[in-house]
Design a protein around this motif. Structure first.
Motif: not given
Ligand code: UT7
Length: 307
Positions: A28, A36, A146, A198, A232, A235, A237, A262
Motif C-alpha cells: 500500500t 481513498r 491491507r 465497496r 462517524h 472514510n 469520501r 476509524n
C-alpha cells in the motif's frame, strides 16, 4: 423531559502508526490511503478498559461531578477485552464507580446507541449517566491484510448525560438496524475484521442520509439550520457523499479520521471533543451526529448545545 451533555473526555494511545510505516510491510502507500480514505495515521495500543477508564474519568471531571454522582455506566464497544465479563464493570471498577454498568455493541453506531440507551434510562428515573465509546480494534486486525489494516485505530471518548426537566440538548433520534447485511463486516471468534468495503460504502451513504433526514424532520429543522455535522469517521469520501446529498457544506463537517483513523464507537465523541477544543461547539447551535457500522446499524441525532 430533557437531557444535557455536561462533560466530555477522550483517550488515545501514545503510539502513532503512519501510512508510511504501514507501507513498509504492506502493499500500500500513503498516497492510496490518503486519497481513498483521508486517513494519514492512527493511534494503536492500550485496551478497551484502559482507554475507557481514562476517557471516563476526564468526562466526570469535566462535568464537575464526583464519581458517586454517576447513576449508570453504558459502554459502547465492538472490541470488548473479554467475551465475558462485559467491559463496563471493569471500567467502572478501574474508575472507582459503584453504579450499574453494562456494554452495548452496535459497532460504529455504538456511541449513538449508548446515548439512546442513556436517554431511556434518564427517562425512567436515573439522573446522571456516563456513556463511553472505547475500542481496541488493533487487536482484531490482521496486520498483513491491507484491506483492513489501513483503516482502523484505537481510542475512547466519553460523555456525561444529565437529566434536566427544563430543556434538552438532544432534540431527536433516528436509529436502525439491518441484520441481512451482517456478513458485510464481521469479526469471527478468534479471527480478524473482514469487510466488503465497496458494499459497506454504498450502504453507509444511504443509511446516513436517510437517518439524518428523519432525525432532522423529527427535530423540525432542515440541513440549512445545522452549524455542525459530527459524523462517524470511516472514510472522508463517505462523509463527503453524505454531506453533499444532505446539502451540508463540508466546512461544517468535523473531520478527525486523518489523525485517528476509524475508531468505531469512539469516533463520534472523539470528533465532538476535537470540535469543542477548536471552539466549534457554540451554545444555541444545531448539530447532527450520525453514524453507521457493522450489523448493519445506523443512528442519527439532532442536538442543540446549551454549553
Ligand atoms: O466503520 C464502518 C465500516 N467501514 C467503512 O465504512 C469502510 C467502507 N469502505 C471504504 O471505506 C472503502 O470501500 C475502502 C477504503 C475500504 C476501499 O476503497 P475503495 O475505493 O472502495 O477501493 P476498492 O475496494 O474498490 O479497491 C480499489 C483498488 C483495488 O485494486 P484493483 O482491483 O482496482 O486493482 C484494491 O485491490 O485498490 C486496491 N486496494 C488497495 N491498494 C492499496 C485495496 N486496499 C488497498 C490498500 N492499498 N490498502
Amino acid at each position: 423531559m430533557g437531557v444535557r451533555f455536561t462533560g466530555w473526555g477522550i483517550a488515545v494511545p501514545e503510539r502513532i502508526v503512519t501510512n508510511d510505516e504501514l507501507s513498509q510491510t504492506l502493499d500500500t502507500s500513503d498516497e492510496w490511503i490518503t486519497e481513498r480514505t483521508g486517513i494519514r495515521q492512527r493511534h494503536v495500543g492500550g485496551s478497551a478498559m484502559s482507554l475507557g477508564i481514562t476517557a471516563g474519568l476526564e468526562a466526570v471531571k469535566d462535568a464537575g461531578l464526583e464519581l458517586s454522582d454517576i447513576d449508570f455506566l453504558v459502554v459502547a464497544t465492538t472490541t470488548p477485552d473479554r467475551l465475558c465479563p462485559a467491559t463496563a464493570p471493569m471500567i467502572a471498577n478501574g474508575m472507582g464507580l459503584t453504579c450499574p454498568a453494562m456494554d452495548v455493541n452496535a459497532a460504529c453506531s455504538g456511541f449513538m446507541y449508548a446515548v439512546r440507551t442513556a436517554y431511556g434510562l434518564l427517562e425512567t428515573g436515573n439522573k446522571k449517566i456516563l456513556v463511553i465509546g472505547t475500542e481496541n480494534l488493533s487487536r482484531w486486525v490482521d496486520w498483513t491484510d491491507r484491506n483492513m489494516a489501513v483503516l482502523l485505530g484505537d481510542g475512547a471518548g466519553a460523555a456525561v448525560l444529565e437529566y434536566d426537566p427544563d430543556g434538552s440538548d438532544l432534540l431527536s433520534f433516528y436509529l436502525g438496524a439491518d441484520g441481512s447485511a451482517a456478513d458485510l463486516l464481521t469479526c469471527e471468534h478468534g479471527g480478524f475484521f473482514e469487510m466488503n468495503g465497496r458494499e459497506v460504502f454504498r450502504r453507509a451513504v444511504r443509511v446516513v442520509v436517510d437517518s439524518a433526514e428523519k432525525a432532522m424532520a423529527s427535530a423540525g429543522i432542515t440541513s440549512s439550520d445545522l452549524s455542525l455535522m459530527i459524523p462517524h469517521q470511516a472514510n472522508i469520501r463517505i462523509i463527503q457523499a453524505a454531506a453533499q446529498r444532505l446539502d451540508i457544506d463540508m466546512d461544517k463537517a468535523v473531520i478527525t479520521l486523518d489523525r485517528y483513523g476509524n475508531t468505531s464507537s469512539s469516533s463520534i465523541p472523539l470528533a465532538f471533543y476535537d470540535a469543542r477544543s477548536n471552539g466549534r461547539i457554540k451554545p444555541g447551535e444545531f448539530a447532527l451526529m450520525t453514524g453507521f457500522g457493522a450489523g448493519m446499524t445506523w443512528a442519527s441525532a439532532v442536538v442543540r448545545w446549551s454549553r
